[in-house]
Design a protein around this motif. Structure first.
Motif, PDB file in Angstrom:
ATOM      1  N   LEU A  29       0.834  -1.141   0.062  1.00 53.03           N
ATOM      2  CA  LEU A  29       0.167  -0.146   0.014  1.00 53.03           C
ATOM      3  C   LEU A  29       0.788   1.179  -0.106  1.00 53.03           C
ATOM      4  CD1 LEU A  29      -2.869  -1.140   2.410  1.00 53.03           C
ATOM      5  CD2 LEU A  29      -2.999  -0.671  -0.233  1.00 53.03           C
ATOM      6  N   ASP A  30       2.102   1.425   0.858  1.00 53.29           N
ATOM      7  CA  ASP A  30       3.009   2.149   0.611  1.00 53.29           C
ATOM      8  C   ASP A  30       3.136   2.533  -0.707  1.00 53.29           C
ATOM      9  OD1 ASP A  30       2.663   2.633   3.377  1.00 53.29           O
ATOM     10  OD2 ASP A  30       4.564   1.542   4.017  1.00 53.29           O
ATOM     11  N   ALA A  31       3.704   1.448  -1.381  1.00 52.67           N
ATOM     12  CA  ALA A  31       4.271   1.826  -2.754  1.00 52.67           C
ATOM     13  C   ALA A  31       2.964   2.326  -3.644  1.00 52.67           C
ATOM     14  CB  ALA A  31       4.829   0.304  -3.187  1.00 52.67           C
ATOM     15  N   LYS A  71      -6.382  -4.282  -9.599  1.00 53.96           N
ATOM     16  CA  LYS A  71      -5.993  -2.639  -9.359  1.00 53.96           C
ATOM     17  C   LYS A  71      -7.012  -1.671  -8.630  1.00 53.96           C
ATOM     18  CE  LYS A  71      -4.160   1.086 -12.251  1.00 53.96           C
ATOM     19  NZ  LYS A  71      -3.976   1.601 -13.767  1.00 53.96           N
ATOM     20  N   ASP A  72      -8.469  -2.084  -8.978  1.00 50.79           N
ATOM     21  CA  ASP A  72      -9.382  -1.366  -8.524  1.00 50.79           C
ATOM     22  C   ASP A  72      -9.244  -1.581  -7.030  1.00 50.79           C
ATOM     23  OD1 ASP A  72     -10.266  -0.463 -10.616  1.00 50.79           O
ATOM     24  OD2 ASP A  72     -12.342  -1.145 -10.600  1.00 50.79           O
ATOM     25  N   ASP A  73      -9.193  -2.863  -6.666  1.00 47.40           N
ATOM     26  CA  ASP A  73      -9.318  -3.014  -5.097  1.00 47.40           C
ATOM     27  C   ASP A  73      -7.965  -2.626  -4.321  1.00 47.40           C
ATOM     28  OD1 ASP A  73     -11.501  -4.471  -5.478  1.00 47.40           O
ATOM     29  OD2 ASP A  73     -10.723  -6.456  -5.242  1.00 47.40           O
ATOM     30  N   LEU A  74      -6.828  -2.460  -5.023  1.00 45.08           N
ATOM     31  CA  LEU A  74      -5.779  -1.864  -4.491  1.00 45.08           C
ATOM     32  C   LEU A  74      -6.040  -0.461  -4.512  1.00 45.08           C
ATOM     33  CD1 LEU A  74      -2.493  -2.018  -3.508  1.00 45.08           C
ATOM     34  CD2 LEU A  74      -2.127  -1.827  -6.135  1.00 45.08           C
ATOM     35  N   PHE A  75      -6.399   0.197  -5.233  1.00 40.66           N
ATOM     36  CA  PHE A  75      -6.657   1.686  -5.147  1.00 40.66           C
ATOM     37  C   PHE A  75      -7.715   1.947  -3.991  1.00 40.66           C
ATOM     38  CE2 PHE A  75      -8.347   5.665  -7.382  1.00 40.66           C
ATOM     39  CZ  PHE A  75      -7.314   6.577  -7.086  1.00 40.66           C
ATOM     40  N   THR A  76      -8.760   1.126  -3.894  1.00 38.79           N
ATOM     41  CA  THR A  76      -9.807   1.379  -2.788  1.00 38.79           C
ATOM     42  C   THR A  76      -9.113   1.376  -1.418  1.00 38.79           C
ATOM     43  OG1 THR A  76     -11.480   0.469  -4.148  1.00 38.79           O
ATOM     44  CG2 THR A  76     -11.731   0.667  -2.045  1.00 38.79           C
ATOM     45  N   ALA A  77      -8.475   0.215  -1.383  1.00 45.59           N
ATOM     46  CA  ALA A  77      -7.331  -0.012  -0.264  1.00 45.59           C
ATOM     47  C   ALA A  77      -6.639   1.191   0.283  1.00 45.59           C
ATOM     48  CB  ALA A  77      -6.605  -1.351  -0.126  1.00 45.59           C
ATOM     49  N   CYS A  78      -6.192   1.913  -0.972  1.00 43.68           N
ATOM     50  CA  CYS A  78      -5.045   3.018  -0.680  1.00 43.68           C
ATOM     51  C   CYS A  78      -6.223   4.087  -0.197  1.00 43.68           C
ATOM     52  CB  CYS A  78      -4.490   3.494  -1.768  1.00 43.68           C
ATOM     53  SG  CYS A  78      -3.305   2.204  -2.530  1.00 43.68           S
TER      54      CYS A  78
END
Length: 243
Positions: free
Chosen positions: A19-21, A57-64
């Protein structure tokens, strides 16, 4: 980087590393231009591992978005210490907001720029965060009014409007401060404090500004009835031609 080179560590720690990256890449590139390969490379993991942990990618962006929204709201809440005066509470809250956004510029761009422009689902996540901050500021203003003159006269709708205006101004000023070289978080907070408190301070002590009296509107002039016959000169000319 291959999966074989990935050091073993607890899943929670590895996920935060990803998430940091991702926040850094999304913040600097935007959602569309961000590459999962680049995120994996920066996190020091394989791309399949990113998908294994965060699905898409959507889930990663939402988690961010969710992580950074939670961090911002917690920073603002923690910054307002109990027992402060009304201006002290506002100042400490503004300092906390601008300190956090200045320390985390990529996260602020994710929240305030990219998440709002890449789909309703992402925008809705940010709206939840913003509503929580507005509610917190609304409570601060109402409590300050109550403490200032013991018998608050501020209508609920006016308090809510003041909170919306203050949060909107803070968001715009955070963008300006981030794009303006040499502006510190303290300077940005002081700028908004000077802008807002002159009015809020009077409001809290029962000295609201009132708009000037508007003159009564003059009655509309009467309109002449539409002519049903031709004016006399035109009528005479028509008779002459007929004769």
């Amino acid at each position: 980087m291959g999966a074989g080179k990935t050091k073993r560590m607890p899943r929670a720690v590895r996920e935060q590393q990803m998430l940091d990256a991702a926040v850094r890449i999304f913040g600097q590139r935007g959602y569309m231009a961000a590459s999962m390969d680049e995120i994996a490379e920066l996190a020091g993991v394989s791309k399949p591992l990113v998908y294994l942990y965060l699905n898409s990618k959507d889930d990663l962006f939402t988690a961010c978005i969710r992580r950074e929204a939670r961090a911002l709201t917690e920073a603002v809440r923690a910054g307002v210490l109990p027992g402060l005066s009304a201006d002290g509470q506002l100042w400490s809250g503004l300092r906390a907001f601008f300190d956090h956004t200045a320390r985390n510029p990529d996260a602020w761009r994710v929240l305030h720029l990219h998440a709002r422009t890449h789909g309703e689902l992402f925008a809705a996540e940010v709206a939840v965060m913003r509503a929580e901050i507005v509610a917190f500021v609304t409570h601060l203003i109402a409590a300050a009014a109550r403490d200032a003159h013991r018998d608050p006269h501020l209508p609920e709708g006016e308090v809510a409007g003041l909170a919306e205006a203050l949060v909107g101004a803070a968001e715009a000023l955070a963008d300006w401060a981030g794009a303006t070289e040499g502006v510190t978080a303290k300077q940005a907070a002081a700028t908004l404090m000077n802008f807002a408190w002159a009015g809020l301070g009077d409001l809290m002590t029962g000295r609201p500004w009132s708009p000037p009296e508007e003159p009564e509107a003059a009655p509309a002039p009467e309109t002449a009835p539409e002519a049903t016959t031709a004016p006399e000169p035109v009528a005479r000319a028509a008779s002459a031609q007929a004769g």
